[in-house]
Design an enzyme around this catalytic site. Structure first.
Site, PDB file in Angstrom:
ATOM      1  N   GLY A  13     -17.712  18.483 -21.821  1.00  0.00           N
ATOM      2  CA  GLY A  13     -17.080  17.241 -22.281  1.00  0.00           C
ATOM      3  C   GLY A  13     -17.988  16.417 -23.159  1.00  0.00           C
ATOM      4  N   ALA A  14     -18.624  17.061 -24.147  1.00  0.00           N
ATOM      5  CA  ALA A  14     -19.684  16.360 -24.894  1.00  0.00           C
ATOM      6  C   ALA A  14     -19.347  16.121 -26.364  1.00  0.00           C
ATOM      7  CB  ALA A  14     -21.004  17.121 -24.756  1.00  0.00           C
ATOM      8  N   ASN A  64     -10.976  24.045 -21.294  1.00  0.00           N
ATOM      9  CA  ASN A  64     -10.607  23.105 -20.242  1.00  0.00           C
ATOM     10  C   ASN A  64     -11.529  23.358 -19.057  1.00  0.00           C
ATOM     11  OD1 ASN A  64      -9.495  21.630 -18.209  1.00  0.00           O
ATOM     12  ND2 ASN A  64      -7.494  22.676 -18.232  1.00  0.00           N
ATOM     13  N   ASN A  91     -20.476  17.045 -17.169  1.00  0.00           N
ATOM     14  CA  ASN A  91     -20.198  15.682 -17.651  1.00  0.00           C
ATOM     15  C   ASN A  91     -18.716  15.409 -17.886  1.00  0.00           C
ATOM     16  OD1 ASN A  91     -21.025  13.105 -19.257  1.00  0.00           O
ATOM     17  ND2 ASN A  91     -19.729  14.266 -20.661  1.00  0.00           N
ATOM     18  N   TYR A 156     -10.771   9.084  -8.293  1.00  0.00           N
ATOM     19  CA  TYR A 156     -12.001   9.174  -9.105  1.00  0.00           C
ATOM     20  C   TYR A 156     -13.243   9.073  -8.205  1.00  0.00           C
ATOM     21  CZ  TYR A 156     -15.264   7.932 -12.914  1.00  0.00           C
ATOM     22  OH  TYR A 156     -16.316   7.897 -13.804  1.00  0.00           O
ATOM     23  N   ALA A 158     -13.500   9.717  -5.018  1.00  0.00           N
ATOM     24  CA  ALA A 158     -13.614  10.920  -4.174  1.00  0.00           C
ATOM     25  C   ALA A 158     -14.160  12.092  -4.989  1.00  0.00           C
ATOM     26  CB  ALA A 158     -12.256  11.265  -3.568  1.00  0.00           C
TER      27      ALA A 158
HETATM   28  N1  LIG Z   1     -18.361   5.217 -19.040  1.00  0.00           N
HETATM   29  C1  LIG Z   1     -18.717   4.846 -17.821  1.00  0.00           C
HETATM   30  O1  LIG Z   1     -18.863   3.666 -17.508  1.00  0.00           O
HETATM   31  C2  LIG Z   1     -18.977   5.879 -16.772  1.00  0.00           C
HETATM   32  C3  LIG Z   1     -19.441   5.435 -15.541  1.00  0.00           C
HETATM   33  C4  LIG Z   1     -19.700   6.356 -14.543  1.00  0.00           C
HETATM   34  C5  LIG Z   1     -19.508   7.700 -14.791  1.00  0.00           C
HETATM   35  N2  LIG Z   1     -19.040   8.121 -16.002  1.00  0.00           N
HETATM   36  C6  LIG Z   1     -18.850   9.550 -16.169  1.00  0.00           C
HETATM   37  O2  LIG Z   1     -19.535  10.010 -17.293  1.00  0.00           O
HETATM   38  C7  LIG Z   1     -18.842  11.130 -17.854  1.00  0.00           C
HETATM   39  C8  LIG Z   1     -18.610  10.897 -19.337  1.00  0.00           C
HETATM   40  O3  LIG Z   1     -17.814   9.735 -19.468  1.00  0.00           O
HETATM   41  P1  LIG Z   1     -17.618   8.943 -20.856  1.00  0.00           P
HETATM   42  O4  LIG Z   1     -17.652   7.506 -20.512  1.00  0.00           O
HETATM   43  O5  LIG Z   1     -18.513   9.482 -21.907  1.00  0.00           O
HETATM   44  O6  LIG Z   1     -16.095   9.324 -21.130  1.00  0.00           O
HETATM   45  P2  LIG Z   1     -15.344   9.797 -22.459  1.00  0.00           P
HETATM   46  O7  LIG Z   1     -13.901   9.723 -22.106  1.00  0.00           O
HETATM   47  O8  LIG Z   1     -15.842   9.066 -23.657  1.00  0.00           O
HETATM   48  O9  LIG Z   1     -15.821  11.318 -22.595  1.00  0.00           O
HETATM   49  C9  LIG Z   1     -15.382  12.314 -21.730  1.00  0.00           C
HETATM   50  C10 LIG Z   1     -15.291  13.612 -22.488  1.00  0.00           C
HETATM   51  O10 LIG Z   1     -14.801  14.619 -21.594  1.00  0.00           O
HETATM   52  C11 LIG Z   1     -13.811  15.367 -22.269  1.00  0.00           C
HETATM   53  N3  LIG Z   1     -12.890  15.999 -21.341  1.00  0.00           N
HETATM   54  C12 LIG Z   1     -11.889  15.404 -20.642  1.00  0.00           C
HETATM   55  N4  LIG Z   1     -11.228  16.332 -19.921  1.00  0.00           N
HETATM   56  C13 LIG Z   1     -11.832  17.521 -20.143  1.00  0.00           C
HETATM   57  C14 LIG Z   1     -11.613  18.845 -19.694  1.00  0.00           C
HETATM   58  N5  LIG Z   1     -10.610  19.136 -18.846  1.00  0.00           N
HETATM   59  N6  LIG Z   1     -12.411  19.820 -20.153  1.00  0.00           N
HETATM   60  C15 LIG Z   1     -13.422  19.551 -21.011  1.00  0.00           C
HETATM   61  N7  LIG Z   1     -13.675  18.321 -21.486  1.00  0.00           N
HETATM   62  C16 LIG Z   1     -12.890  17.323 -21.057  1.00  0.00           C
HETATM   63  C17 LIG Z   1     -13.116  14.345 -23.175  1.00  0.00           C
HETATM   64  O11 LIG Z   1     -12.363  14.968 -24.199  1.00  0.00           O
HETATM   65  C18 LIG Z   1     -14.290  13.525 -23.666  1.00  0.00           C
HETATM   66  O12 LIG Z   1     -14.870  14.091 -24.821  1.00  0.00           O
HETATM   67  C19 LIG Z   1     -17.558  11.287 -17.044  1.00  0.00           C
HETATM   68  O13 LIG Z   1     -17.731  12.261 -16.052  1.00  0.00           O
HETATM   69  C20 LIG Z   1     -17.396   9.921 -16.410  1.00  0.00           C
HETATM   70  O14 LIG Z   1     -16.652   9.983 -15.225  1.00  0.00           O
HETATM   71  C21 LIG Z   1     -18.772   7.238 -16.996  1.00  0.00           C
END
Ligand SMILES: NC(=O)c1ccc[n+]([C@@H]2O[C@H](COP(=O)([O-])OP(=O)(O)OC[C@H]3O[C@@H](n4cnc5c(N)ncnc54)[C@H](O)[C@@H]3O)[C@@H](O)[C@H]2O)c1
Length: 248
Positions: A13-14, A64, A91, A156, A158
């Site tokens: 997911g990067a 996915n 991620n 989320y 959990a």
């Molecule tokens: N932003 C925050 O405040 C925060 C806080 C705590 C944890 N997180 C965690 O950090 C991680 C990244 O979050 P972010 O804020 O960069 O979110 P984001 O939505 O900007 O990025 C998430 C990425 O994951 C991809 N993705 C979604 N479903 C997918 C799948 N089934 N297969 C492959 N890729 C997939 C999306 O297309 C996106 O590029 C997540 O796990 C999120 O739960 C974020």
């Protein structure tokens, strides 16, 4: 010589957000980068180009992460094309918030699938490779809500608590083979995920943070670099909260 020179990191997911920041940070320390996202569209291609411009090998894979067979296939291809997998960052993540009383089965299944099952899928596929190398660092991107819970985010929270327990279990099973597994629990980080939240919720969060600001993707990438590299060679099974002191 960078902290990750000659290593290969696989980050799910990067194409954007925290995952992208981690990919750029690792690449700037010399790592070759394989990353996944649901699709590798213009945005994903731009991420690929930005990382390649740092002088390392980089490829984005459309997959996915919640799908077991697709994840296995990506890991197989990365191993073939990059030769090793030294760092895995789970991620990929989504939210589908709602109070427990109104939460649908679809909301529950989607979040557990993308956040928690994906981590199982990738760890399961990567550990045989890492075991043969007798080294590897696995990082699960959890959340502070996985430690403390959060009203309106039972699914989320959990999933993130599961990712923490998964990292600790893998750390115990795989430590004797030279593998480390840890979790990062970010607080409120400014990305597309948190931009969906209302101003009211954002203000409420900020008032609880001693450092009085949301985190940046760079804040998380720096912690990921520490856990990925030999700087943390004696650190395993830990959860590092990167939240401006919100939870102590
Ligand atoms: N932003 C925050 O405040 C925060 C806080 C705590 C944890 N997180 C965690 O950090 C991680 C990244 O979050 P972010 O804020 O960069 O979110 P984001 O939505 O900007 O990025 C998430 C990425 O994951 C991809 N993705 C979604 N479903 C997918 C799948 N089934 N297969 C492959 N890729 C997939 C999306 O297309 C996106 O590029 C997540 O796990 C999120 O739960 C974020």
């Amino acid at each position: 010589m960078g902290l990750l020179t000659g290593k290969t990191a696989l980050i799910t997911g990067a194409a954007r957000g925290i995952g992208k920041a981690i990919a750029i940070k690792f690449a700037s320390e010399g790592a070759n980068i394989a990353f996944t996202d649901l699709v590798i569209d213009e945005n994903g291609k731009a991420t690929e180009a930005e990382i390649s411009a740092l002088g390392v090998k980089c490829k984005g894979y459309a997959s996915n992460a919640a799908d077991f067979a697709e994840s296995e296939e990506v890991v197989k291809q990365v191993k073939e094309e990059f030769g090793s997998i030294d760092v895995l960052v789970n991620n990929a993540g989504i939210t589908k918030d709602g109070l427990m009383l109104r939460m649908t089965e679809a909301q529950w299944d989607a979040v557990i699938g993308v956040n928690l099952k994906s981590a199982f899928n990738f760890i399961h596929a990567c550990i045989p490779v890492m075991m043969r190398q007798r080294s590897g660092s696995i990082i699960n991107m959890a959340s502070v809500v996985g430690v403390h819970g959060n009203a309106g985010q039972a699914n989320y929270a959990a999933s993130k608590a599961g990712m923490i327990a998964l990292a600790k279990s893998v750390a115990q099973e795989m430590g004797p083979k030279g593998l480390r597994a840890n979790a990062i629990a970010p607080g409120f980080i400014d990305t597309a995920m948190t931009q969906q939240l209302s101003d009211e919720i954002r203000k409420e969060w900020a008032s609880k943070i001693p450092l009085r600001r949301g985190g940046t993707t760079e804040d998380i990438a720096n912690t990921a670099l520490y856990l990925a590299s030999d700087l943390s060679s004696y650190v395993s099974g830990q959860v590092i909260q990167v939240d401006g002191g919100m939870n102590m």
